[in-house]
Design an enzyme around this catalytic site. Structure first.
Site, short mmCIF file in Angstrom:
data_model
loop_
_atom_site.label_atom_id
_atom_site.label_comp_id
_atom_site.label_asym_id
_atom_site.label_seq_id
_atom_site.Cartn_x
_atom_site.Cartn_y
_atom_site.Cartn_z
N ASN A 9 0.87 -1.18 0.00
CA ASN A 9 0.00 0.00 0.00
C ASN A 9 0.91 1.23 0.00
O ASN A 9 1.46 1.58 1.03
CB ASN A 9 -0.89 -0.01 1.25
CG ASN A 9 -1.69 1.28 1.39
OD1 ASN A 9 -1.82 2.04 0.42
ND2 ASN A 9 -2.24 1.53 2.56
N HIS A 95 -9.36 0.97 4.95
CA HIS A 95 -8.06 1.24 5.58
C HIS A 95 -8.26 2.23 6.73
O HIS A 95 -9.09 3.13 6.64
CB HIS A 95 -7.07 1.81 4.55
CG HIS A 95 -5.67 1.86 5.07
ND1 HIS A 95 -5.23 2.88 5.88
CD2 HIS A 95 -4.64 0.99 4.95
CE1 HIS A 95 -3.96 2.64 6.20
NE2 HIS A 95 -3.59 1.50 5.65
N GLU A 97 -6.67 4.72 7.68
CA GLU A 97 -6.53 6.15 7.34
C GLU A 97 -7.81 6.67 6.70
O GLU A 97 -8.17 7.84 6.86
CB GLU A 97 -5.31 6.35 6.43
CG GLU A 97 -4.02 6.24 7.24
CD GLU A 97 -2.83 5.72 6.48
OE1 GLU A 97 -2.81 5.76 5.23
OE2 GLU A 97 -1.88 5.25 7.15
N GLU A 167 -5.13 -4.82 10.82
CA GLU A 167 -4.15 -3.74 10.95
C GLU A 167 -4.45 -2.93 12.21
O GLU A 167 -5.28 -2.00 12.17
CB GLU A 167 -4.21 -2.81 9.74
CG GLU A 167 -3.88 -3.48 8.43
CD GLU A 167 -3.30 -2.50 7.43
OE1 GLU A 167 -2.22 -2.75 6.94
OE2 GLU A 167 -3.93 -1.45 7.19
N GLY A 173 2.51 2.64 10.54
CA GLY A 173 3.41 3.76 10.29
C GLY A 173 4.08 4.30 11.54
O GLY A 173 4.69 5.36 11.52
C1 PEP Z 1 -0.60 0.27 5.93
O1 PEP Z 1 -0.65 1.39 5.51
O2 PEP Z 1 -1.51 -0.52 5.64
C2 PEP Z 1 0.52 -0.11 6.78
C3 PEP Z 1 0.49 -1.27 7.37
O3 PEP Z 1 1.57 0.78 6.88
P1 PEP Z 1 3.01 0.51 7.56
O4 PEP Z 1 3.52 -0.79 7.03
O5 PEP Z 1 3.85 1.67 7.16
O6 PEP Z 1 2.78 0.44 9.05
#
Ligand code: PEP
Length: 255
Positions: A9, A95, A97, A167, A173
């Site tokens: 992603n 997601h 975000e 997640e 992040g």
């Molecule tokens: C994501 O954006 O789905 C994600 C897991 O980001 P990161 O690997 O940077 O934590």
């Protein structure tokens, strides 16, 4: 057994030229993959070119989001048919975000999931709790609510076209990764929800990815953990070397 799938992603990163440069270099690295699935979800502007570059490799491409409507007055949005028209097989939906920075609700995400499936796109459905929800021991409640909304009315045939990505928001992040035990516990819980709604064979065939600061250093212990069937990766997918290294770790572990 579910297929192990590693997805990138890229979020709002990489110009068209940067995406092209990445893909040309990356394409050479994945020609010998036998078992691991690979999906790239770049910004929309790069989908067409990346598809051209990767079309003779095992990699698939996906959108990072889409609207549930077929067309119309939805400035800046993109439809399932548009994604399909540049050969996307997948689309990331829900997601964190999108949920938290753009106020997307379970109901809104559900409409997109239904549209994606109806139009032949495979949704990567993201579920996960915020830090305060984990700290107040609400992780399973939050994940169940997101799951119930996403999978309501989804048939056994349709669910086989879905990927679930667990997640934890606090791990995205941030450099904080869920421990293999923390991740595995939620993955096994999600699998139990699938067993309850469908059947054990169907549930076992669904890829449940982990996402949240996955990098080469932690990929092996995560992928070896129960019910973790791959990764959705942000930061570490932006560099050819680290993304390839993670894919190779998954491929070696399953061989
Ligand atoms: C994501 O954006 O789905 C994600 C897991 O980001 P990161 O690997 O940077 O934590």
């Amino acid at each position: 057994m579910a297929q192990k799938i590693v997805a990138a992603n890229w979020k709002m990163n990489k110009t068209l030229q940067e995406s092209i440069d990445f893909s040309k270099e990356f394409a050479k690295n994945i020609l010998n993959l036998k078992k691991t699935g690979v999906i790239l979800c770049p910004p929309f502007i790069s989908l067409f070119n990346i598809n051209e570059i990767l079309k003779n490799t095992p990699a698939k491409i996906g959108g990072q989001n889409m609207h549930f409507a077929e067309s119309g007055a939805y400035t800046s949005e993109i439809s399932a048919s548009m994604l399909k028209s540049v050969n996307c097989d997948y689309v990331i939906l829900g997601h964190s975000e999108r949920r938290h920075d753009f106020n997307e609700t379970n109901e809104f995400i559900k409409k997109k999931i239904d549209t994606a499936l109806a139009k032949g796109l495979k949704p990567i459905i993201c579920l996960g709790e915020k830090l305060e929800e984990r700290e107040s021991e609400k992780t399973k409640d939050v994940v169940k609510k997101q799951y119930d909304s996403a999978f309501e009315g989804i048939s056994t045939e349709e669910v086989k076209n879905c990927i679930i990505a667990y997640e934890p928001v606090w791990a995205i992040g941030t450099g904080l990764t869920a421990t293999p035990e923390q991740a595995s516990e939620v993955h096994t819980y999600i699998r139990s929800l699938l067993i309850e709604q469908y059947d054990a064979e169907t549930a076992d065939s669904i890829t449940i990815q982990y996402g949240g600061s996955v990098k080469p250093a932690n990929a092996e212990e995560l992928i070896k953990s129960a019910d973790i069937d791959g990764f959705l990766i942000g930061g570490a997918s932006l560099k050819v070397d680290s993304f390839t290294e993670i894919i190779n770790i998954v491929e070696e572990v399953i061989n």
